[in-house]
Design an enzyme around this catalytic site. Sequence first.
Site, PDB file in Angstrom:
ATOM      1  N   HIS A  93       0.569   1.164  30.711  1.00  0.00           N
ATOM      2  CA  HIS A  93      -0.599   1.409  29.856  1.00  0.00           C
ATOM      3  C   HIS A  93      -1.776   1.912  30.705  1.00  0.00           C
ATOM      4  O   HIS A  93      -2.474   2.848  30.321  1.00  0.00           O
ATOM      5  CB  HIS A  93      -1.066   0.117  29.176  1.00  0.00           C
ATOM      6  N   LYS A 140       2.211 -10.281  13.752  1.00  0.00           N
ATOM      7  CA  LYS A 140       2.909 -10.589  15.004  1.00  0.00           C
ATOM      8  C   LYS A 140       2.299 -11.826  15.641  1.00  0.00           C
ATOM      9  O   LYS A 140       1.126 -12.101  15.467  1.00  0.00           O
ATOM     10  CB  LYS A 140       2.743  -9.427  15.993  1.00  0.00           C
ATOM     11  N   ARG A 171       7.833   6.912  26.666  1.00  0.00           N
ATOM     12  CA  ARG A 171       8.672   6.559  27.800  1.00  0.00           C
ATOM     13  C   ARG A 171      10.028   7.243  27.717  1.00  0.00           C
ATOM     14  O   ARG A 171      10.480   7.855  28.646  1.00  0.00           O
ATOM     15  CB  ARG A 171       8.895   5.042  27.851  1.00  0.00           C
ATOM     16  N   SER A 206       5.693  -4.325  27.703  1.00  0.00           N
ATOM     17  CA  SER A 206       5.063  -5.646  27.672  1.00  0.00           C
ATOM     18  C   SER A 206       6.112  -6.721  27.422  1.00  0.00           C
ATOM     19  O   SER A 206       6.061  -7.801  28.013  1.00  0.00           O
ATOM     20  CB  SER A 206       4.003  -5.707  26.567  1.00  0.00           C
TER      21      SER A 206
HETATM   22  P1  ADP Z   1       2.752  -1.002  20.289  1.00  0.00           P
HETATM   23  O1  ADP Z   1       1.437  -0.393  19.973  1.00  0.00           O
HETATM   24  O2  ADP Z   1       3.908  -0.192  19.776  1.00  0.00           O
HETATM   25  O3  ADP Z   1       2.845  -2.480  20.047  1.00  0.00           O
HETATM   26  P2  ADP Z   1       2.204  -1.221  23.134  1.00  0.00           P
HETATM   27  O4  ADP Z   1       0.918  -1.890  22.942  1.00  0.00           O
HETATM   28  O5  ADP Z   1       3.175  -1.898  24.043  1.00  0.00           O
HETATM   29  O6  ADP Z   1       2.987  -0.825  21.850  1.00  0.00           O
HETATM   30  O7  ADP Z   1       1.938   0.245  23.720  1.00  0.00           O
HETATM   31  C1  ADP Z   1       0.913   1.094  23.281  1.00  0.00           C
HETATM   32  C2  ADP Z   1       1.268   2.513  23.677  1.00  0.00           C
HETATM   33  O8  ADP Z   1       1.526   2.594  25.075  1.00  0.00           O
HETATM   34  C3  ADP Z   1       2.515   3.084  22.995  1.00  0.00           C
HETATM   35  O9  ADP Z   1       2.287   4.463  22.763  1.00  0.00           O
HETATM   36  C4  ADP Z   1       3.600   2.924  24.033  1.00  0.00           C
HETATM   37  O10 ADP Z   1       4.625   3.889  23.874  1.00  0.00           O
HETATM   38  C5  ADP Z   1       2.806   3.175  25.305  1.00  0.00           C
HETATM   39  N1  ADP Z   1       3.418   2.553  26.472  1.00  0.00           N
HETATM   40  C6  ADP Z   1       3.862   1.292  26.609  1.00  0.00           C
HETATM   41  N2  ADP Z   1       4.402   1.078  27.838  1.00  0.00           N
HETATM   42  C7  ADP Z   1       4.292   2.264  28.498  1.00  0.00           C
HETATM   43  C8  ADP Z   1       4.694   2.733  29.781  1.00  0.00           C
HETATM   44  N3  ADP Z   1       5.340   1.935  30.630  1.00  0.00           N
HETATM   45  N4  ADP Z   1       4.420   4.013  30.111  1.00  0.00           N
HETATM   46  C9  ADP Z   1       3.804   4.821  29.221  1.00  0.00           C
HETATM   47  N5  ADP Z   1       3.421   4.455  27.991  1.00  0.00           N
HETATM   48  C10 ADP Z   1       3.649   3.204  27.621  1.00  0.00           C
END
Ligand code: ADP
Length: 163
Positions: free
Chosen positions: A17, A41, A90, A129
Amino acid sequence: MKAAIYPGSFDPVTYGHLDIIKRSAEIFDELIVGVLNNKAKTPLFSVEERVKILKEATKDLPNVKVESFTGLLIDYAREKDIHVSVRGLRAVTDFEYELQIAQTNRQLSGGSLDTMFLTTSLEYAYLSSSSVKEIASFNGDISQCVPDFVARLIYEKYGINRQ
Ligand code: ADP
């Protein structure tokens, strides 16, 4: 001024992130990291904790703001007069889900909210995460996944005292 929102759960924020945040902060004049307060959630960290962690992790990026939001992203973006949402990709598995959300948001917003995708830096492609939480819950090493202060907070949640 060009501004964008990077929405997500960030439960908790990972180096993946943070990489997307840094790179989008170079593209836009202002980046708002929108932490979704999703009542459906059960997160490990409360929305207040996630905002606090993200503020600390992005404190050296002056054009990044961290806020929480509830409800639909299109409503939050409209309220802020922002027309771009940033998401990270990803793998192919992310693509199908992300494409659907992006198209829904564009449709629901009457074309006013577009999504910009950044592909992950390869060294973070495996990071999520949920995997970080799983590794930490079994006392595994997450030092390559999240900043040290975040790692300490995660272990604390699982009642693990690592020396
Ligand atoms: P969500 O909003 O689906 O619950 P997250 O909070 O984990 O997901 O992630 C927010 C955004 O960051 C999403 O677009 C996800 O694809 C992206 N993301 C998560 N992990 C990574 C990573 N390792 N590299 C690049 N982008 C990521």
